[in-house]
Design an enzyme around this catalytic site. Structure first.
Site, PDB file in Angstrom:
ATOM      1  N   GLN A  60       0.844  -1.197   0.000  1.00 58.43           N
ATOM      2  CA  GLN A  60       0.000   0.000   0.000  1.00 58.43           C
ATOM      3  C   GLN A  60       0.879   1.247   0.000  1.00 58.43           C
ATOM      4  OE1 GLN A  60      -2.018   1.918   3.562  1.00 58.43           O
ATOM      5  NE2 GLN A  60      -3.603   0.496   2.919  1.00 58.43           N
ATOM      6  N   GLU A 112      -9.320  -2.485   5.270  1.00 59.97           N
ATOM      7  CA  GLU A 112      -8.121  -2.656   6.093  1.00 59.97           C
ATOM      8  C   GLU A 112      -8.503  -2.705   7.576  1.00 59.97           C
ATOM      9  OE1 GLU A 112      -5.201   0.459   5.628  1.00 59.97           O
ATOM     10  OE2 GLU A 112      -3.638  -0.725   6.598  1.00 59.97           O
ATOM     11  N   GLU A 172      -7.570   8.047  17.270  1.00 56.97           N
ATOM     12  CA  GLU A 172      -8.225   9.360  17.345  1.00 56.97           C
ATOM     13  C   GLU A 172      -9.002   9.643  16.067  1.00 56.97           C
ATOM     14  OE1 GLU A 172      -4.994   8.820  17.944  1.00 56.97           O
ATOM     15  OE2 GLU A 172      -4.880   9.146  20.106  1.00 56.97           O
ATOM     16  N   SER A 230       4.314  -0.920   4.355  1.00 53.74           N
ATOM     17  CA  SER A 230       4.597  -2.267   4.864  1.00 53.74           C
ATOM     18  C   SER A 230       4.974  -3.195   3.720  1.00 53.74           C
ATOM     19  CB  SER A 230       3.365  -2.843   5.562  1.00 53.74           C
ATOM     20  OG  SER A 230       2.880  -1.975   6.536  1.00 53.74           O
ATOM     21  N   SER A 234       0.555   6.646   2.512  1.00 54.14           N
ATOM     22  CA  SER A 234       1.056   7.691   3.419  1.00 54.14           C
ATOM     23  C   SER A 234       2.270   8.410   2.836  1.00 54.14           C
ATOM     24  CB  SER A 234       1.476   7.088   4.764  1.00 54.14           C
ATOM     25  OG  SER A 234       0.431   6.358   5.328  1.00 54.14           O
TER      26      SER A 234
HETATM   27  C1  LIG Z   1       2.168  -0.919  11.586  1.00 53.04           C
HETATM   28  C2  LIG Z   1       1.892   0.148  10.572  1.00 53.04           C
HETATM   29  C3  LIG Z   1       1.760  -0.203   9.238  1.00 53.04           C
HETATM   30  C4  LIG Z   1       1.531   0.795   8.279  1.00 53.04           C
HETATM   31  N1  LIG Z   1       1.466   0.414   6.971  1.00 53.04           N
HETATM   32  C5  LIG Z   1       1.270   1.349   6.021  1.00 53.04           C
HETATM   33  C6  LIG Z   1       1.256   0.966   4.639  1.00 53.04           C
HETATM   34  O1  LIG Z   1       1.451  -0.199   4.284  1.00 53.04           O
HETATM   35  N2  LIG Z   1       1.073   1.918   3.712  1.00 53.04           N
HETATM   36  C7  LIG Z   1       0.883   3.240   4.049  1.00 53.04           C
HETATM   37  O2  LIG Z   1       0.680   4.047   3.147  1.00 53.04           O
HETATM   38  N3  LIG Z   1       0.912   3.644   5.354  1.00 53.04           N
HETATM   39  C8  LIG Z   1       1.105   2.724   6.344  1.00 53.04           C
HETATM   40  N4  LIG Z   1       1.163   3.096   7.670  1.00 53.04           N
HETATM   41  C9  LIG Z   1       1.066   4.525   8.003  1.00 53.04           C
HETATM   42  C10 LIG Z   1      -0.233   4.893   8.716  1.00 53.04           C
HETATM   43  O3  LIG Z   1      -1.325   4.838   7.821  1.00 53.04           O
HETATM   44  C11 LIG Z   1      -0.031   6.274   9.315  1.00 53.04           C
HETATM   45  O4  LIG Z   1       1.004   6.177  10.279  1.00 53.04           O
HETATM   46  C12 LIG Z   1      -1.292   6.784   9.998  1.00 53.04           C
HETATM   47  O5  LIG Z   1      -2.282   7.056   9.050  1.00 53.04           O
HETATM   48  C13 LIG Z   1      -1.011   8.049  10.838  1.00 53.04           C
HETATM   49  O6  LIG Z   1      -0.345   9.003  10.080  1.00 53.04           O
HETATM   50  P1  LIG Z   1       0.988   9.709  10.624  1.00 53.04           P
HETATM   51  O7  LIG Z   1       1.922   8.643  11.048  1.00 53.04           O
HETATM   52  O8  LIG Z   1       1.433  10.674   9.592  1.00 53.04           O
HETATM   53  O9  LIG Z   1       0.541  10.482  11.959  1.00 53.04           O
HETATM   54  P2  LIG Z   1      -0.146  11.912  12.013  1.00 53.04           P
HETATM   55  O10 LIG Z   1      -1.260  11.981  11.043  1.00 53.04           O
HETATM   56  O11 LIG Z   1       0.905  12.955  11.930  1.00 53.04           O
HETATM   57  O12 LIG Z   1      -0.761  11.891  13.472  1.00 53.04           O
HETATM   58  C14 LIG Z   1       0.013  12.210  14.641  1.00 53.04           C
HETATM   59  C15 LIG Z   1      -0.934  12.190  15.843  1.00 53.04           C
HETATM   60  O13 LIG Z   1      -1.942  13.226  15.688  1.00 53.04           O
HETATM   61  C16 LIG Z   1      -3.243  12.667  15.844  1.00 53.04           C
HETATM   62  N5  LIG Z   1      -4.176  13.311  14.932  1.00 53.04           N
HETATM   63  C17 LIG Z   1      -3.990  13.622  13.638  1.00 53.04           C
HETATM   64  N6  LIG Z   1      -5.088  14.197  13.112  1.00 53.04           N
HETATM   65  C18 LIG Z   1      -6.009  14.253  14.109  1.00 53.04           C
HETATM   66  C19 LIG Z   1      -7.352  14.740  14.181  1.00 53.04           C
HETATM   67  N7  LIG Z   1      -7.956  15.291  13.115  1.00 53.04           N
HETATM   68  N8  LIG Z   1      -8.008  14.635  15.363  1.00 53.04           N
HETATM   69  C20 LIG Z   1      -7.371  14.081  16.467  1.00 53.04           C
HETATM   70  N9  LIG Z   1      -6.091  13.610  16.449  1.00 53.04           N
HETATM   71  C21 LIG Z   1      -5.433  13.688  15.280  1.00 53.04           C
HETATM   72  C22 LIG Z   1      -3.071  11.201  15.436  1.00 53.04           C
HETATM   73  O14 LIG Z   1      -4.093  10.402  16.002  1.00 53.04           O
HETATM   74  C23 LIG Z   1      -1.700  10.874  16.001  1.00 53.04           C
HETATM   75  O15 LIG Z   1      -1.779  10.568  17.350  1.00 53.04           O
HETATM   76  C24 LIG Z   1       1.405   2.151   8.654  1.00 53.04           C
HETATM   77  C25 LIG Z   1       1.541   2.495  10.001  1.00 53.04           C
HETATM   78  C26 LIG Z   1       1.795   1.525  10.948  1.00 53.04           C
HETATM   79  C27 LIG Z   1       1.947   1.925  12.385  1.00 53.04           C
END
Ligand SMILES: Cc1cc2nc3c(=O)[nH]c(=O)nc-3n(C[C@H](O)[C@H](O)[C@H](O)COP(=O)(O)OP(=O)(O)OC[C@H]3O[C@@H](n4cnc5c(N)ncnc54)[C@H](O)[C@@H]3O)c2cc1C
Length: 408
Positions: free
Chosen positions: A140, A258, A378, A175, A143
């Site tokens: 996927q 998912e 969240e 991943s 992100s």
């Molecule tokens: C095990 C794992 C596998 C993954 N696999 C993939 C993959 O295969 N492909 C892929 O594309 N991505 C993947 N991801 C990425 C994942 O989709 C993102 O980490 C996730 O969507 C959060 O985005 P971010 O890390 O940029 O955090 P951010 O969006 O920066 O968030 C940081 C913090 O702010 C909070 N926050 C953000 N917006 C809000 C809101 N509007 N209201 C309240 N709180 C909020 C969040 O809850 C979090 O605590 C994976 C992540 C993990 C942990």
């Protein structure tokens, strides 16, 4: 019902199918050793992790050849045309054996129903059999460094050139991208449109020139995910799934599948926690007993709800509840399981490095991946509030503005 309840009274056709699946697994797979319930799927050594991916791919191929991958999928797209309960029974039996469908299994659950819903007839006929047999595996590519929870703000650009899209940008947290044959990719094709409107969903061969995959090593030393750089990557326009600039709808289907998969695929932990309490002479502790009962009840309820959602998805119907709710429950359960494991083990949890301890640590730390991957707790709460409970939407100044004009 779990695998240990094979003998309970179920309809005769279910029991006959269970016996058939059981016989096949006995002949083709390795029973889990009852004296070693503490195995995890964490592979620190990169060669071991790569071998594990290859084994999962090969195993899905063997399941498909035997009719046990895509059991309830439409026969015209290479599926078995069976009933959804058959898939449930196969999954229950599979839990008793060491072989695992791993990441290829996860992609079938995420991408498969998405292709069924949004793919062209040609894409369905060509790709679904390859997906179900793991002849092609997919990662996927959603992100980005500046687009996680707010995925719709993604900036990887794709520009039309003849009958190809030329993509430039960076993805992250992808991943298994170091192992998969293909990826499903979100790109920005219309920067003038509001952020949700100008996105396109593409399938891309990971061997295409211009793609560089860099594994990210985590605190536990495994490299589960990657950064993926796209430099003038040329992708045929025939690889667009759905309509150009309408990829957000396709992405939402993936994300919903998912959530359902992450919640439904969680291996029940209640029996292991009970075993851990017995081995550590904590089974008679009334507080531990109460928490075990509470945990097992929650796990069973999540399992039954998950099965309802999975059955609807397998029938191509709208799930009876928001799958995000299930993922939230799974994430909550994981947190409880890790805390309970630590409470059962006590101070030994900090010094003993045996298999029990490694398993308990994996439960404890796994809370972070399950509560972030596939959408954070969240954000899922926001979605459930807005979509299911019809609460007022979160304020957003940039929803109708052209993506190009949104401050980055
Ligand atoms: C095990 C794992 C596998 C993954 N696999 C993939 C993959 O295969 N492909 C892929 O594309 N991505 C993947 N991801 C990425 C994942 O989709 C993102 O980490 C996730 O969507 C959060 O985005 P971010 O890390 O940029 O955090 P951010 O969006 O920066 O968030 C940081 C913090 O702010 C909070 N926050 C953000 N917006 C809000 C809101 N509007 N209201 C309240 N709180 C909020 C969040 O809850 C979090 O605590 C994976 C992540 C993990 C942990």
């Amino acid at each position: 019902m779990n695998a240990a309840t094979d003998a309970t009274s179920e309809p005769s056709d279910h029991a006959a199918y269970r016996a058939e699946v059981r016989a096949w697994y006995e002949d083709n797979a390795t029973r889990k050793r009852p004296d070693d319930p503490w195995a995890t799927n964490i592979h620190i050594d990169p060669d071991e992790a790569a071998a594990h991916f290859r084994d999962s791919k090969e195993w899905v191929g063997r399941l498909y050849a035997a009719g046990y991958s895509g059991i309830a999928w439409p026969a015209e797209y290479g599926g078995g045309g069976g009933e959804p309960w058959m898939t449930r029974i196969e999954r229950e039996v599979a839990r008793d054996y060491e072989e695992w469908t791993g990441f290829p299994g996860a992609t079938i659950a995420m991408l498969g129903p998405t292709l069924l819903r949004h793919g062209s007839e040609e894409q369905k006929r060509e790709l679904i059999p390859k997906l179900l047999s793991a002849e092609l595996t997919f990662c996927q590519l959603f992100s980005e460094p500046n687009a996680g929870s707010d995925l719709a703000s993604l900036g990887a650009r794709a520009v039309l050139d003849g009958d190809e899209l030329v993509v430039n940008g960076q993805k992250v947290w992808n991943s298994s991208a170091q192992y998969t044959d293909w990826g499903f990719l979100l790109v920005r094709t219309d920067p003038e449109a509001p952020k949700h409107k100008g996105i396109t969903f593409l399938l891309v061969d990971m061997a295409t020139p211009g793609i560089e995959v860099r594994p990210l090593v985590q605190i536990n030393r495994s490299a589960h995910f990657n950064e993926v750089f796209l430099d003038n990557v040329r992708i045929p326009i025939a690889n667009v799934v759905g309509e150009m600039n309408d990829g957000w709808a396709v992405a939402r289907t993936v994300l919903s599948n998912e959530s359902a998969f992450i919640a439904g695929n969680r291996i029940p932990t209640g029996d292991k926690l009970r075993e851990l309490a017995a081995r550590n002479a904590r089974s008679d502790d009334p507080v531990i007993r109460q928490r075990l009962a509470d945990y097992i009840a929650r796990e069973r309820i999540s399992g039954w709800m998950g099965e309802q959602v999975q059955q609807a998805i397998r029938r191509g119907e709208r799930p009876p509840m928001d799958p995000g709710l299930l993922k939230l429950m799974a994430s909550n359960n994981k947190r409880r399981a890790g805390d309970l494991a630590m409470e059962i083990l006590g101070v030994a949890a900090q010094v003993d490095l045996g298999p029990e301890m490694f398993w308990a640590q994996a439960e404890l730390m796994g809370r972070f991946s399950i509560s972030i991957g596939g959408g954070t707790d969240e954000v899922l709460r926001n979605n459930i509030g807005e979509r299911s409970l019809r609460l007022p939407r979160e304020p957003g100044y940039d929803k109708s503005q052209a993506w190009r004009d949104i401050p980055k």
